[in-house]
Design a protein around this motif. Structure first.
Motif, short mmCIF file in Angstrom:
data_model
loop_
_atom_site.label_atom_id
_atom_site.label_comp_id
_atom_site.label_asym_id
_atom_site.label_seq_id
_atom_site.Cartn_x
_atom_site.Cartn_y
_atom_site.Cartn_z
N THR A 53 0.42 29.20 -56.19
CA THR A 53 -0.37 28.20 -56.20
C THR A 53 -1.98 28.78 -56.20
O THR A 53 -2.09 29.97 -56.24
CB THR A 53 -0.37 27.43 -54.77
N MET A 54 -2.73 27.54 -56.46
CA MET A 54 -4.28 28.05 -56.61
C MET A 54 -4.82 27.58 -55.14
O MET A 54 -4.72 26.43 -55.17
CB MET A 54 -4.88 27.63 -57.81
N CYS A 55 -5.64 28.26 -54.52
CA CYS A 55 -6.40 27.88 -53.36
C CYS A 55 -8.18 27.88 -53.68
O CYS A 55 -8.68 28.69 -54.29
CB CYS A 55 -6.10 29.00 -52.42
N VAL A 56 -8.64 27.07 -52.71
CA VAL A 56 -10.03 27.13 -52.67
C VAL A 56 -10.43 27.96 -51.52
O VAL A 56 -9.77 27.98 -50.48
CB VAL A 56 -10.53 25.58 -52.48
N LEU A 57 -11.36 28.70 -51.66
CA LEU A 57 -11.72 29.73 -50.67
C LEU A 57 -12.90 29.12 -49.79
O LEU A 57 -14.03 28.37 -50.88
CB LEU A 57 -12.05 31.15 -51.23
N MET A 58 -12.87 28.93 -48.64
CA MET A 58 -13.81 28.34 -47.93
C MET A 58 -14.53 29.21 -46.71
O MET A 58 -13.39 29.89 -46.15
CB MET A 58 -13.62 26.83 -47.41
N ARG A 59 -15.61 28.79 -46.44
CA ARG A 59 -16.13 29.82 -45.32
C ARG A 59 -17.20 28.65 -44.36
O ARG A 59 -17.73 27.85 -44.79
CB ARG A 59 -16.86 31.00 -45.82
N ARG A 60 -17.36 29.34 -43.31
CA ARG A 60 -18.44 28.37 -42.30
C ARG A 60 -19.09 29.77 -41.59
O ARG A 60 -18.52 30.59 -41.02
CB ARG A 60 -17.63 27.52 -41.58
N ALA B 148 -16.75 25.29 -49.69
CA ALA B 148 -16.15 26.25 -50.96
C ALA B 148 -17.17 27.16 -51.46
O ALA B 148 -17.97 26.79 -51.77
CB ALA B 148 -15.67 25.10 -51.86
N TYR B 149 -16.55 28.30 -51.88
CA TYR B 149 -17.40 29.31 -52.43
C TYR B 149 -16.58 29.96 -53.34
O TYR B 149 -17.00 30.86 -54.24
CB TYR B 149 -17.80 30.33 -51.34
#
Length: 173
Positions: A164-171, A142-143
């Motif tokens: 909605t509210m989202c969690v932003l994620m990256r890899r 999560a970032y």
């Protein structure tokens, strides 16, 4: 491979193993994807397939030997500079927790790498801890957070706004 197991306590229980493959989703697949969302959603997917034909996105399908999609999802290359953004990931509800989501995400990451990009991103709704746990197991971190919204079609044909509210994620790939 798709492995479906029933409860061990059931004397009629069986394990079914089927090979699955990943390919591009096509417009002819859409009638078999009603499990993934409403008619409004499928019209949106159809528009995204036109973008796929132009090379702006990839839209993938995990399919059974009968060539029926059991998981679908896209990669958008125009959302974030230097990354592919995974979105609209869905698995046939009866086949969740069988590894199809993992296969779909890994195939999407392979497409991203094939474009010379080294980062994958996605947004997961805060009220979807199961999906977030999958992404974390796959190495996503999560970032940030961001709101999201879209229109949904109800069973009576009415349209309502989903926010909605989202969690932003990256890899890093």
């Amino acid at each position: 491979m798709l492995r479906v197991m029933t409860a061990e306590a059931d004397p009629t229980a069986a394990t079914v193993v089927l090979p699955v493959g990943v390919r591009d989703l096509s417009p002819r697949d859409l009638p078999a994807c009603t499990w993934s969302g409403s008619a409004t959603h499928l019209r949106h997917v159809e528009r995204e397939l036109a973008r796929a034909a132009r090379g702006e996105v990839d839209y993938l399908a995990v399919c059974t030997p009968a060539d029926l999609p059991v998981a679908i999802g896209g990669v958008d290359y125009r959302v974030s500079e230097g990354a592919g953004t995974l979105w609209q990931l869905a698995v046939l509800p009866a086949l969740r927790s069988c590894g199809l989501g993992t296969l779909l995400v890994r195939a999407a990451e392979q497409r991203i790498r094939g474009r010379g990009l080294r980062r994958a991103e996605l947004a997961v709704e805060e009220d979807n801890p199961r999906a977030r746990a999958l992404y974390e197991r796959l190495g996503y971190v999560a970032y940030g957070r961001a709101p999201d919204a879209w229109d949904e079609e109800g069973p009576d044909g009415s349209i309502r706004r989903h926010e909605t509210m989202c969690v932003l994620m990256r890899r890093d790939l």
